[in-house]
Enzyme design. Structure first.
Site, mmCIF file in Angstrom:
data_model
loop_
_atom_site.group_PDB
_atom_site.id
_atom_site.type_symbol
_atom_site.label_atom_id
_atom_site.label_comp_id
_atom_site.label_asym_id
_atom_site.label_seq_id
_atom_site.Cartn_x
_atom_site.Cartn_y
_atom_site.Cartn_z
ATOM 1 N N GLY A 17 0.637 -1.253 -0.003
ATOM 2 C CA GLY A 17 0.070 0.001 0.177
ATOM 3 C C GLY A 17 0.807 1.346 0.050
ATOM 4 O O GLY A 17 0.647 2.201 0.771
ATOM 5 N N ALA A 18 1.706 1.405 -0.971
ATOM 6 C CA ALA A 18 2.543 2.346 -1.093
ATOM 7 C C ALA A 18 2.390 3.408 -2.134
ATOM 8 O O ALA A 18 3.210 4.287 -2.076
ATOM 9 C CB ALA A 18 4.267 1.799 -1.046
ATOM 10 N N ARG A 20 0.117 5.708 -1.717
ATOM 11 C CA ARG A 20 -0.627 6.767 -1.209
ATOM 12 C C ARG A 20 -0.282 6.739 0.210
ATOM 13 O O ARG A 20 -0.309 6.033 0.967
ATOM 14 C CB ARG A 20 -2.142 6.768 -1.315
ATOM 15 C CG ARG A 20 -2.558 7.057 -3.051
ATOM 16 C CD ARG A 20 -3.922 7.178 -2.955
ATOM 17 N NE ARG A 20 -4.896 5.784 -2.932
ATOM 18 C CZ ARG A 20 -5.610 5.382 -2.161
ATOM 19 N NH1 ARG A 20 -6.384 6.429 -1.296
ATOM 20 N NH2 ARG A 20 -6.140 4.065 -2.259
ATOM 21 N N ASP A 68 -2.839 -7.389 -5.261
ATOM 22 C CA ASP A 68 -4.023 -7.152 -4.173
ATOM 23 C C ASP A 68 -3.594 -8.345 -2.854
ATOM 24 O O ASP A 68 -3.551 -9.409 -3.104
ATOM 25 C CB ASP A 68 -5.357 -7.758 -4.704
ATOM 26 C CG ASP A 68 -6.592 -7.816 -3.562
ATOM 27 O OD1 ASP A 68 -6.111 -7.661 -2.713
ATOM 28 O OD2 ASP A 68 -7.548 -8.006 -3.821
ATOM 29 N N ASN A 95 1.666 -2.468 5.349
ATOM 30 C CA ASN A 95 0.823 -1.243 5.574
ATOM 31 C C ASN A 95 -0.491 -1.138 4.812
ATOM 32 O O ASN A 95 -1.357 -0.387 5.224
ATOM 33 C CB ASN A 95 1.715 0.112 5.125
ATOM 34 C CG ASN A 95 1.104 1.099 4.881
ATOM 35 O OD1 ASN A 95 0.950 2.155 5.850
ATOM 36 N ND2 ASN A 95 0.551 1.564 3.470
ATOM 37 N N SER A 155 -2.905 0.324 14.348
ATOM 38 C CA SER A 155 -3.753 1.319 14.456
ATOM 39 C C SER A 155 -4.425 1.618 16.104
ATOM 40 O O SER A 155 -4.500 0.736 16.678
ATOM 41 C CB SER A 155 -5.256 1.390 13.659
ATOM 42 O OG SER A 155 -6.025 2.323 14.047
ATOM 43 N N TYR A 168 -13.282 -2.805 11.185
ATOM 44 C CA TYR A 168 -11.828 -2.275 11.130
ATOM 45 C C TYR A 168 -11.130 -2.440 12.624
ATOM 46 O O TYR A 168 -10.046 -2.840 12.694
ATOM 47 C CB TYR A 168 -11.999 -0.755 10.701
ATOM 48 C CG TYR A 168 -10.697 -0.014 10.830
ATOM 49 C CD1 TYR A 168 -9.715 -0.021 9.561
ATOM 50 C CD2 TYR A 168 -10.085 0.449 11.739
ATOM 51 C CE1 TYR A 168 -8.603 0.375 9.421
ATOM 52 C CE2 TYR A 168 -8.761 1.536 11.610
ATOM 53 C CZ TYR A 168 -8.124 1.336 10.453
ATOM 54 O OH TYR A 168 -6.879 1.924 10.160
ATOM 55 N N LYS A 172 -7.603 -4.414 13.511
ATOM 56 C CA LYS A 172 -6.339 -4.011 14.120
ATOM 57 C C LYS A 172 -5.982 -4.368 15.304
ATOM 58 O O LYS A 172 -4.892 -4.621 15.729
ATOM 59 C CB LYS A 172 -6.315 -2.199 13.965
ATOM 60 C CG LYS A 172 -6.630 -1.648 12.791
ATOM 61 C CD LYS A 172 -5.432 -2.026 11.660
ATOM 62 C CE LYS A 172 -5.359 -1.259 10.576
ATOM 63 N NZ LYS A 172 -4.161 -1.479 9.803
HETATM 64 P P1 NAP Z 1 -4.975 5.105 2.397
HETATM 65 O O1 NAP Z 1 -4.514 6.514 2.224
HETATM 66 O O2 NAP Z 1 -6.357 4.723 2.137
HETATM 67 O O3 NAP Z 1 -3.889 4.082 1.343
HETATM 68 C C1 NAP Z 1 -4.160 2.909 1.255
HETATM 69 C C2 NAP Z 1 -3.122 2.412 0.739
HETATM 70 O O4 NAP Z 1 -3.491 0.908 0.728
HETATM 71 C C3 NAP Z 1 -3.302 2.477 -1.001
HETATM 72 O O5 NAP Z 1 -1.548 2.595 -1.414
HETATM 73 C C4 NAP Z 1 -3.691 1.599 -1.358
HETATM 74 O O6 NAP Z 1 -3.591 1.217 -2.882
HETATM 75 C C5 NAP Z 1 -3.380 0.131 -0.689
HETATM 76 N N1 NAP Z 1 -4.400 -0.856 -0.436
HETATM 77 C C6 NAP Z 1 -5.533 -0.824 -0.085
HETATM 78 N N2 NAP Z 1 -6.185 -2.051 -0.304
HETATM 79 C C7 NAP Z 1 -5.146 -2.811 -0.912
HETATM 80 C C8 NAP Z 1 -5.095 -4.075 -1.164
HETATM 81 N N3 NAP Z 1 -5.858 -5.015 -0.924
HETATM 82 N N4 NAP Z 1 -3.685 -4.676 -1.728
HETATM 83 C C9 NAP Z 1 -2.770 -3.818 -1.649
HETATM 84 N N5 NAP Z 1 -2.696 -2.506 -1.489
HETATM 85 C C10 NAP Z 1 -4.096 -2.117 -1.040
HETATM 86 O O7 NAP Z 1 -4.303 4.589 3.877
HETATM 87 P P2 NAP Z 1 -3.515 5.165 4.923
HETATM 88 O O8 NAP Z 1 -4.357 6.259 5.943
HETATM 89 O O9 NAP Z 1 -2.339 5.703 4.218
HETATM 90 O O10 NAP Z 1 -3.405 3.823 5.756
HETATM 91 C C11 NAP Z 1 -2.236 3.148 5.774
HETATM 92 C C12 NAP Z 1 -2.292 2.225 6.773
HETATM 93 O O11 NAP Z 1 -2.324 2.796 7.939
HETATM 94 C C13 NAP Z 1 -3.756 1.178 6.834
HETATM 95 O O12 NAP Z 1 -3.271 -0.105 7.449
HETATM 96 C C14 NAP Z 1 -4.369 1.955 7.914
HETATM 97 O O13 NAP Z 1 -5.494 0.992 8.582
HETATM 98 C C15 NAP Z 1 -3.590 2.311 8.840
HETATM 99 N N6 NAP Z 1 -3.849 3.723 9.806
HETATM 100 C C16 NAP Z 1 -4.085 4.666 9.215
HETATM 101 C C17 NAP Z 1 -4.750 5.699 9.998
HETATM 102 C C18 NAP Z 1 -5.017 7.054 9.386
HETATM 103 O O14 NAP Z 1 -5.526 7.825 10.321
HETATM 104 N N7 NAP Z 1 -4.914 7.439 8.152
HETATM 105 C C19 NAP Z 1 -4.434 5.606 11.455
HETATM 106 C C20 NAP Z 1 -4.103 4.576 11.820
HETATM 107 C C21 NAP Z 1 -3.878 3.511 11.070
HETATM 108 P P3 NAP Z 1 -4.212 2.006 -4.116
HETATM 109 O O15 NAP Z 1 -3.647 3.279 -3.955
HETATM 110 O O16 NAP Z 1 -3.721 1.293 -5.425
HETATM 111 O O17 NAP Z 1 -5.627 1.942 -3.658
#
Ligand code: NAP
Length: 264
Positions: A17-18, A20, A68, A95, A155, A168, A172
């Site tokens: 998931g790199a 974004r 995926d 990630n 998380s 969710y 986590k």
């Molecule tokens: P995000 O901006 O929604 O980005 C998600 C990333 O994961 C994207 O690169 C996406 O790829 C990829 N992805 C989603 N489903 C996938 C799959 N089935 N296979 C491969 N790649 C996949 O999310 P984020 O906020 O950066 O979150 C990253 C991590 O941090 C997650 O595990 C999330 O639960 C955790 N987290 C986030 C927060 C927060 O506040 N944002 C807080 C705590 C934990 P595409 O671009 O191709 O769709």
């Protein structure tokens, strides 16, 4: 592995998931420390190409791998393409993750949403780690790598109830035990396992709840009173990856502005 495979002299990380958000910031932070990075994404090839450009600008080497992580064949291909491109694997960063497509009260949550979120956020990372660990064990025994690591991006939802995204929270919380299990099982192979646990981070994932979080942060929800930035998490992962915690495994590092503190 065939001797014909080119071996990268730099250490090699897979960051799922790199394309974004947090994953991109992790990839760029690792690149700044000279890592070669396999940049995994699910569908957003344009965003992944932007990450690759940022990785290269930061001094790293990158490889784009669409996969995926919820699918077994894709997980296997992700690791295969990484080894074909770089010849080694020193770090897996789990990630990639997703929020439920809709925030629905847990009394109405569908089984389909439960299954989807658990497959991406827990089952996928669990089995990707299983496969990556097998590769790391062999590479370390062969002397190709010396300090393999796994970093899970958990998380605050592991311990915080949000009743309109129970699936969710469950995923986590499960990842917290996944960190403990792999830390225990892999220590004998010299593979340390860590969990970085973000709070509220400014990414696409939190976009749907931005005004709610703006308000709560202004009201004093977080001791360090601001949104987390993806770079905050990237820096933490890069610090761990640099080897600063050799006698720690199974450790959870909160990167959350102190939101986990109980306060009166
Ligand atoms: P995000 O901006 O929604 O980005 C998600 C990333 O994961 C994207 O690169 C996406 O790829 C990829 N992805 C989603 N489903 C996938 C799959 N089935 N296979 C491969 N790649 C996949 O999310 P984020 O906020 O950066 O979150 C990253 C991590 O941090 C997650 O595990 C999330 O639960 C955790 N987290 C986030 C927060 C927060 O506040 N944002 C807080 C705590 C934990 P595409 O671009 O191709 O769709």
């Amino acid at each position: 592995m065939s001797e014909a495979i080119k071996r990268e002299s730099r250490r090699v990380a897979v960051v799922t998931g790199a394309s974004r958000g947090i994953g991109r910031a992790i990839a760029v932070a690792l690149a700044g420390q000279g890592w070669a990075v396999a940049i995994n994404y699910q569908s957003n090839a344009t965003a992944a190409a932007d990450t690759l450009a940022q990785v290269q600008a930061a001094g790293g080497t990158g490889l784009l791998v669409q996969a995926d992580i919820a699918g077994a064949a894709d997980r296997e291909r992700l690791l295969r393409e990484t080894l074909a491109g770089f010849g080694r694997l020193d770090l897996l960063v789990n990630n990639a993750g997703m929020a439920p497509r809709q925030r629905v009260d847990m009394l109405q949550m569908s089984e389909a949403s439960y299954d989807e979120v658990m497959a991406v956020n827990l089952k996928g990372p669990f089995f990707l780690t299983q496969a990556a660990a097998g590769i790391m064990i062999k590479l370390r025994a062969a002397g190709t790598i010396d300090n393999p690591m796994i970093v899970n991006i958990g998380s605050m939802s592991a311990y915080t109830s949000s009743t309109n995204r129970a699936e969710y929270c469950l995923s986590k919380a499960g990842m917290g035990m996944m960190t403990a299990l792999y830390a225990d099982r892999l220590a004998e192979y010299g593979i340390n396992v860590y969990e970085v646990r973000p709070g509220i981070v400014d990414t696409d994932m939190t976009g749907a709840a931005r005004s709610k979080y703006d308000k709560r942060i202004a009201e004093g929800l977080i001791p360090i009173s601001r949104w987390g930035q993806p770079e905050d998490v990237g820096r933490a992962v890069a610090a761990i990856a640099a080897g600063a915690l050799p006698y720690s495994t199974g450790e959870v590092i909160n990167v959350d502005g102190g939101i986990h503190l109980q306060r009166l």
